[in-house]
Write a protein that holds these residues in place. Sequence first.
Motif, PDB file in Angstrom:
ATOM      1  N   ALA A 153       0.794  -1.193  -0.114  1.00  0.00           N
ATOM      2  CA  ALA A 153       0.074  -0.122  -0.054  1.00  0.00           C
ATOM      3  C   ALA A 153       0.879   1.332   0.023  1.00  0.00           C
ATOM      4  O   ALA A 153       0.525   2.145  -0.890  1.00  0.00           O
TER       5      ALA A 153
ATOM      6  N   GLY B 133      -5.326  -8.806  -8.146  1.00  0.00           N
ATOM      7  CA  GLY B 133      -4.611  -7.847  -7.348  1.00  0.00           C
ATOM      8  C   GLY B 133      -3.654  -7.238  -8.271  1.00  0.00           C
ATOM      9  O   GLY B 133      -3.465  -5.861  -8.553  1.00  0.00           O
TER      10      GLY B 133
ATOM     11  N   GLY C  66      -5.321   5.827  -3.308  1.00  0.00           N
ATOM     12  CA  GLY C  66      -5.612   4.169  -3.063  1.00  0.00           C
ATOM     13  C   GLY C  66      -4.747   3.624  -2.028  1.00  0.00           C
ATOM     14  O   GLY C  66      -5.257   2.778  -1.307  1.00  0.00           O
ATOM     15  N   GLY C  67      -3.240   3.968  -2.168  1.00  0.00           N
ATOM     16  CA  GLY C  67      -2.351   3.334  -1.426  1.00  0.00           C
ATOM     17  C   GLY C  67      -2.531   3.649   0.078  1.00  0.00           C
ATOM     18  O   GLY C  67      -2.490   2.755   1.075  1.00  0.00           O
TER      19      GLY C  67
ATOM     20  N   SER D 105      -5.431   1.523   1.121  1.00  0.00           N
ATOM     21  CA  SER D 105      -4.948   0.146   1.400  1.00  0.00           C
ATOM     22  C   SER D 105      -4.362  -0.101   2.784  1.00  0.00           C
ATOM     23  O   SER D 105      -4.493  -0.995   3.479  1.00  0.00           O
TER      24      SER D 105
ATOM     25  N   GLY E 212      -6.657   0.030   5.715  1.00  0.00           N
ATOM     26  CA  GLY E 212      -7.178  -1.304   5.569  1.00  0.00           C
ATOM     27  C   GLY E 212      -6.549  -2.518   5.917  1.00  0.00           C
ATOM     28  O   GLY E 212      -6.870  -3.609   6.697  1.00  0.00           O
ATOM     29  N   THR E 213      -5.311  -2.505   5.810  1.00  0.00           N
ATOM     30  CA  THR E 213      -4.404  -3.598   6.246  1.00  0.00           C
ATOM     31  C   THR E 213      -4.099  -3.720   7.602  1.00  0.00           C
ATOM     32  O   THR E 213      -4.399  -4.704   8.461  1.00  0.00           O
TER      33      THR E 213
ATOM     34  N   SER F 166     -14.780  -7.004  -1.439  1.00  0.00           N
ATOM     35  CA  SER F 166     -14.164  -5.908  -2.585  1.00  0.00           C
ATOM     36  C   SER F 166     -14.757  -6.147  -3.609  1.00  0.00           C
ATOM     37  O   SER F 166     -14.616  -5.371  -4.629  1.00  0.00           O
TER      38      SER F 166
ATOM     39  N   ALA G  71      -9.807  -0.811  -2.469  1.00  0.00           N
ATOM     40  CA  ALA G  71      -8.559  -0.617  -1.908  1.00  0.00           C
ATOM     41  C   ALA G  71      -8.661  -0.983  -0.406  1.00  0.00           C
ATOM     42  O   ALA G  71      -7.717  -1.787  -0.096  1.00  0.00           O
ATOM     43  N   PHE G  72      -9.697  -0.466   0.234  1.00  0.00           N
ATOM     44  CA  PHE G  72      -9.738  -0.913   1.557  1.00  0.00           C
ATOM     45  C   PHE G  72      -9.733  -2.468   1.997  1.00  0.00           C
ATOM     46  O   PHE G  72      -9.100  -3.001   2.744  1.00  0.00           O
TER      47      PHE G  72
ATOM     48  N   ILE H  55      -7.104  -6.065   0.163  1.00  0.00           N
ATOM     49  CA  ILE H  55      -6.093  -6.594   0.503  1.00  0.00           C
ATOM     50  C   ILE H  55      -6.142  -7.517   1.723  1.00  0.00           C
ATOM     51  O   ILE H  55      -5.206  -8.059   2.142  1.00  0.00           O
ATOM     52  N   TRP H  56      -7.250  -7.805   2.164  1.00  0.00           N
ATOM     53  CA  TRP H  56      -7.540  -8.450   3.437  1.00  0.00           C
ATOM     54  C   TRP H  56      -7.228  -9.862   3.409  1.00  0.00           C
ATOM     55  O   TRP H  56      -7.084 -10.587   4.275  1.00  0.00           O
TER      56      TRP H  56
END
Length: 442
Positions: free
Chosen positions: A148, A236, A266-267, A270, A273-274, A303, A337-338, A341-342
């Motif tokens: 991210a 991804g 977006g980064g 993310s 979210g991570t 997502s 983006a959130f 990455i889960w």
Amino acid sequence: MISEPKVTWRTHYALGVLAIIYIFNYIDRLVVSILIEPIKLEFGVSDTMIGLLSGVAFALFYTVFGLPVGRLSDRIGRKPVIVIACIAWSGMTMLCGVATSFAMLLLFRIGVAVGEAGGSAPSVAMVSQLYPARLRSRALSVFLMGPAIGAVVGLGFGGWVAELYGWRWAFIIIGAPGVLLGGILALTVKEPKALDDVEDSESETHEPFFKTILILLNTPSYGLIVAAGSIAAIAGYAIGTWNPSFLIRSHDLSLQEAGFLMGVGGGLVSAVGTLCCGAMTDRMTASNSGWQLGTALLGTALSIPFGLLFFLWPDGTAFFLGNMPVPTAFLFYLGFAFFGIWWAVPCFGAMSCLIPAKRLAQATALFFMGTTLIGVGLGPLIVGVLSDYFRVTIGDEALRYALSSCIALLLLPCLCLAIAIPRYRREVDDKATEAPFKPATA
């Protein structure tokens, strides 16, 4: 018996250094995404050739070297392998900036792949050794913010440098810090001791290569975890590689604007979210071990609608940031983006609970082989081929539909995770009953 590692400020410092190195791992990997259009213009290549550069070529060499390097790090230690790898991939990234032909650029990107093969798996194994299981998902979430934050710098800063000074300087400037970071890790971080049971023999630690692979693949939920991560990585990496070009072609943004939105906007989302995924996973797993993979299933499922809305929403501006238009579709991308990455943090955490330390780097390397060979290798290439194919009938909007086609693939990792959850829960609960933790002594 197994002792929990003692957590001190040195533990957090080591995590911080490894996390920064992983950020630059992804900066060096992702910067090519924002440079696609100027590279195409200079060398006159097709989308399919760009997919080869950013996907298959990188993935093949990353995969070939990943497992042997992971095995080496399990034998001689994780830190020396990470140090050498960091310096190597950073130097190769800088050399990309002096390439005089597409073939030379491809060769240097292969060098980046070989270097990065020695960074990811040993780093995950080292982070897993630094922290006890009850804190591991949160620690891994800090480390795994690398993609991210790497997007923030690689796309945002890389696009800005390319706009002002050209794509070559973007490679050179972004590659340089990794050489320094490798030295900092070598001089200031102490590698943790292995946490395997004391009864593990020397012969088991140096067990034959194929025996290790068979043991890993015969772990029931491990194969499903690798499959879920590998398929999720197709979407991804395809989206991460082609999103800037999508915003440029379908929403008329400039190179710098696309890089800023995808990288910074977006980064950062993310990254948040991570961290949220790591905290939620540790909290939920405390009461039910199945949530270690349940959070991955939940995030990946959520997502999918956000991704489809992002790619299929028509052109239009939601608002302006100064003079920069923000497309309405981009608001849906923030949701993708959130949650998108889960799948990563829970899968790495699950492997650290399933696999003993003497095999953990190899198990992680095998996971990275899947995500890289299938995700990096196929994702960008599939979208490039579909884009060239759709262009005949759809024209300039071909990339939009090529990317939206990848979102449906996320249903498959959801299925793999749903099957893996009960198996994982049985394995981990049985392991905890047979080998309880004892407190570490000072």
